[in-house]
Design an enzyme around this catalytic site. Sequence first.
Site, mmCIF file in Angstrom:
data_model
loop_
_atom_site.group_PDB
_atom_site.id
_atom_site.type_symbol
_atom_site.label_atom_id
_atom_site.label_comp_id
_atom_site.label_asym_id
_atom_site.label_seq_id
_atom_site.Cartn_x
_atom_site.Cartn_y
_atom_site.Cartn_z
ATOM 1 N N SER A 143 16.336 30.178 34.062
ATOM 2 C CA SER A 143 16.511 29.116 32.896
ATOM 3 C C SER A 143 17.954 29.152 32.543
ATOM 4 C CB SER A 143 15.523 29.246 31.973
ATOM 5 O OG SER A 143 16.041 28.589 30.728
ATOM 6 N N TYR A 156 10.263 34.148 25.857
ATOM 7 C CA TYR A 156 10.682 33.346 27.123
ATOM 8 C C TYR A 156 11.923 33.624 27.462
ATOM 9 C CZ TYR A 156 11.813 29.246 29.715
ATOM 10 O OH TYR A 156 11.999 28.312 30.854
HETATM 11 C C1 BGC Z 1 12.865 25.121 29.036
HETATM 12 C C2 BGC Z 1 12.694 23.884 28.120
HETATM 13 C C3 BGC Z 1 14.136 23.475 27.764
HETATM 14 C C4 BGC Z 1 15.336 23.668 28.485
HETATM 15 C C5 BGC Z 1 16.707 23.301 27.980
HETATM 16 C C6 BGC Z 1 14.166 25.332 30.018
HETATM 17 O O1 BGC Z 1 14.212 26.835 30.176
HETATM 18 O O2 BGC Z 1 11.875 25.437 29.736
HETATM 19 O O3 BGC Z 1 12.013 23.881 27.324
HETATM 20 O O4 BGC Z 1 14.028 22.347 27.069
HETATM 21 O O5 BGC Z 1 15.146 25.017 29.229
HETATM 22 O O6 BGC Z 1 16.878 24.111 26.735
#
Ligand code: BGC
Length: 255
Positions: A143, A156
């Site tokens: 991410s 996360y």
């Molecule tokens: C998350 C989303 C978030 C996006 C941008 C992703 O890794 O799962 O919830 O909107 O990042 O911030």
Amino acid sequence: MRLKGKNALVTGSSRGIGRGIAIRFAQEGANVAINYVGSARAAEETLAAVTAHGVRGVILPADVGSVDDVRRLVDEASAALGPLDILVNNAGIEKHAPFWDVSEQDYDKVIDINLKGAFFATQAMVRHLRSGGRPGRIINISSVHEDLPFPNFAAYCASKGALRMLTRNLAVELGPLGIAVNNIAPGAIETPINTALLNDPRKLGALLNQIPLSRLGQPEDVAGLAVFLAGDEAAYVTGSTFVVDGGLSVNYQEQ
Ligand code: BGC
């Protein structure tokens, strides 16, 4: 076709980014093992879209947060398709809570699926590749939050930051085996993980204002890069993160 005859396992591929990757891989000639934990019906839809491209597909239920399950998953995927070439560690979850309210249960769930699952699925894949003396590709769906802070999503962010380090470490350790390991770091992609955001016009508008390309991403936006990283053109690429976020993470502006 860029992945003709390759065998791929994509975790969490009944929906969202995982489904997008499974279908694109199939379009490029790969056979695909589709993993899910929640929705058997969604997995059936992914399978239908995969096999429509004339490749083989198999659905394998498994909880990626369980080490026994991921080991079984790799065994079953190779038994069904033949020796595996590509593993995509895509399954992931997030839980919203202020840091001071995060429960042990939610913390464990996020870390187990996003980090422990990727760790041990990769280990099972590496054992499988080593036993056959074959090279392979590992693609982690990380991410932008492997780098970028995301308040109220501490576990996360910790899981994705760890995935970034794991990728770099394994690129070094597994390079001599011919195994390449890379991350894709998506930004805001329109998938079920974002349901709450998609249903909140105020938050969604604020986020869109921060995305230079002025839209959310689609799973297909991520899948094209996954095809590249899984294919021959990426033979010399390892230990890297590739951001797919419409410019979100580089968009600092003083108001
Ligand atoms: C998350 C989303 C978030 C996006 C941008 C992703 O890794 O799962 O919830 O909107 O990042 O911030």
